[in-house]
Design an enzyme around this catalytic site. Structure first.
Site, PDB file in Angstrom:
ATOM      1  N   SER A  30      41.951  45.843  42.521  1.00 22.96           N
ATOM      2  CA  SER A  30      41.608  46.741  43.829  1.00 22.96           C
ATOM      3  C   SER A  30      42.628  46.544  45.107  1.00 22.96           C
ATOM      4  O   SER A  30      42.471  45.442  45.568  1.00 22.96           O
ATOM      5  CB  SER A  30      39.709  46.702  44.577  1.00 22.96           C
ATOM      6  OG  SER A  30      39.505  45.966  44.684  1.00 22.96           O
ATOM      7  N   GLU A  77      42.423  47.109  49.902  1.00 25.66           N
ATOM      8  CA  GLU A  77      42.121  47.266  51.450  1.00 25.66           C
ATOM      9  C   GLU A  77      43.016  47.214  51.904  1.00 25.66           C
ATOM     10  O   GLU A  77      44.223  47.016  51.747  1.00 25.66           O
ATOM     11  CB  GLU A  77      41.408  45.596  51.606  1.00 25.66           C
ATOM     12  CG  GLU A  77      40.772  46.323  53.100  1.00 25.66           C
ATOM     13  CD  GLU A  77      39.835  45.373  53.394  1.00 25.66           C
ATOM     14  OE1 GLU A  77      38.793  45.076  53.068  1.00 25.66           O
ATOM     15  OE2 GLU A  77      40.222  44.709  54.774  1.00 25.66           O
ATOM     16  N   ASP A 115      31.706  42.906  62.977  1.00 21.87           N
ATOM     17  CA  ASP A 115      31.639  41.826  63.747  1.00 21.87           C
ATOM     18  C   ASP A 115      31.704  42.606  65.356  1.00 21.87           C
ATOM     19  O   ASP A 115      31.338  43.771  65.341  1.00 21.87           O
ATOM     20  CB  ASP A 115      33.952  41.558  63.757  1.00 21.87           C
ATOM     21  CG  ASP A 115      34.472  40.808  62.565  1.00 21.87           C
ATOM     22  OD1 ASP A 115      32.893  40.505  62.403  1.00 21.87           O
ATOM     23  OD2 ASP A 115      35.172  41.590  62.811  1.00 21.87           O
ATOM     24  N   PHE A 146      44.618  34.032  61.355  1.00 17.50           N
ATOM     25  CA  PHE A 146      43.459  34.456  61.219  1.00 17.50           C
ATOM     26  C   PHE A 146      42.382  33.883  60.470  1.00 17.50           C
ATOM     27  O   PHE A 146      41.786  34.017  60.744  1.00 17.50           O
ATOM     28  CB  PHE A 146      44.252  35.699  59.493  1.00 17.50           C
ATOM     29  CG  PHE A 146      42.882  36.909  59.174  1.00 17.50           C
ATOM     30  CD1 PHE A 146      42.057  37.372  60.075  1.00 17.50           C
ATOM     31  CD2 PHE A 146      43.488  37.376  58.099  1.00 17.50           C
ATOM     32  CE1 PHE A 146      41.706  38.217  59.706  1.00 17.50           C
ATOM     33  CE2 PHE A 146      42.791  38.772  57.486  1.00 17.50           C
ATOM     34  CZ  PHE A 146      41.874  39.143  58.582  1.00 17.50           C
ATOM     35  N   HIS A 159      40.368  41.548  44.731  1.00 22.10           N
ATOM     36  CA  HIS A 159      40.282  42.648  45.710  1.00 22.10           C
ATOM     37  C   HIS A 159      41.422  42.260  46.712  1.00 22.10           C
ATOM     38  O   HIS A 159      40.991  41.588  46.787  1.00 22.10           O
ATOM     39  CB  HIS A 159      39.057  42.369  46.401  1.00 22.10           C
ATOM     40  CG  HIS A 159      39.115  43.812  47.556  1.00 22.10           C
ATOM     41  ND1 HIS A 159      39.034  45.037  46.978  1.00 22.10           N
ATOM     42  CD2 HIS A 159      38.821  43.586  48.146  1.00 22.10           C
ATOM     43  CE1 HIS A 159      38.857  46.099  48.109  1.00 22.10           C
ATOM     44  NE2 HIS A 159      39.126  44.649  49.368  1.00 22.10           N
TER      45      HIS A 159
END
Length: 289
Positions: free
Chosen positions: A8, A10, A102, A211, A260
């Site tokens: 999958s 994102e 967030d 990140f 993912h």
């Protein structure tokens, strides 16, 4: 490695014309790999709520993919959040990634709206009560910035599953053992729902490092050394592909069936890794309207 994984992807919604081109290039390159689903994020603090809705509809309608739309509790009343969920349902969306979200820009910590959901568990309970969605949630193999420790994260994940979520996707990590220890802890706490590891192909080590620091992801010293050497030799992409493929292969050898990928709307490295894992194009793209 004896079989190919279920995959999958994102994506995130575009905020500029150039970003729109990058998103559609990403979808066009990855859709033929026949993902189980793709998810579309909110921006920080829910700032791309409208853009997320538009991207979800376009991807579902033009590419025929199963789209899981992100939905958060940030900066919205309960009624506003459920109105967004109903608009997804009306558009044919049957899956939601339900997240607390967030803190809004300029805030250090999440603070619920006076009339809003106070946590992801409350949001999941409300969405589950509609009976309209398959619900996915986030999981944290390393402590969430707001959590005391990993056990607290595991027990909170158990509450989310008990509230109505059917599976979880983890934050990214750099070493397979990080996920495997977390999976074992989840089993020990009675979590039987699928936990899908989140994979971040390293597009840029400097960017990924920043990140990771924001997310609380531990950065192994050997990775710094490896990318410093690869940069000198012009082999960064080769190293990134090899490391990501090895990570996925190790997870699969430990019984992981689903992966993912956080694409960052940059498809090339993700596609290379998928091909290395034996995932080949299976579907033809629909014509984009």
């Amino acid at each position: 490695m004896t079989k190919t994984p279920n995959i999958s992807f994102e994506f995130f919604p575009p905020q500029t014309l150039d970003a729109s081109f990058r998103l559609w290039e990403t979808v066009q390159m990855l859709a033929p790999l026949n993902p189980d689903f793709v998810s579309v994020t909110y921006g920080a603090g829910g700032t791309t709520r409208k853009l997320t809705h538009e991207a979800v509809g376009a991807i579902a309608n033009n590419y025929g993919l199963n789209v899981a739309a992100h939905l958060t509790c940030v900066d919205a009343t309960r009624a506003e959040t459920m109105e967004i969920a109903e608009s997804y349902a009306a558009a044919g969306v049957t899956e939601i990634v339900a997240l607390r979200g967030d803190a809004p820009k300029g805030s250090e910590r999440f603070t619920a709206h006076d009339d809003g959901f106070t946590s992801s568990v409350e949001l999941i309970e409300a969405l589950a009560a509609t009976g309209k969605f398959k619900l996915r949630v986030g999981a944290y193999p390393e402590p969430h910035p707001d959590a005391a420790d990993t056990l607290a994260d595991v027990r909170w994940l158990k509450r989310k599953i008990d509230a109505g979520a059917s599976s979880a996707m983890t934050q990214f990590f750099f070493e397979a053992e990080t996920f495997l220890r977390f999976r074992d802890a989840c089993v020990k706490e009675g979590i039987i729902a699928p936990i899908i590891p989140g994979i971040l192909p390293i597009q840029s080590w400097d960017g990924t490092r920043k990140f990771a620091a924001r997310c609380g992801t531990q950065i192994p010293a050997w990775l710094d050394d490896a990318f410093a050497s690869a940069k000198r030799d012009g082999r960064e992409e080769l190293l990134a592909t090899a490391l990501c493929t090895e990570l996925c292969d190790t997870l699969m050898s430990e019984g992981v069936d689903d992966l993912h990928f956080y694409t960052l709307n940059k498809p090339h490295l993700t596609r290379q890794v998928c091909h290395a894992l034996g995932v080949s194009p299976q579907i033809a793209l629909q014509n984009v309207a």
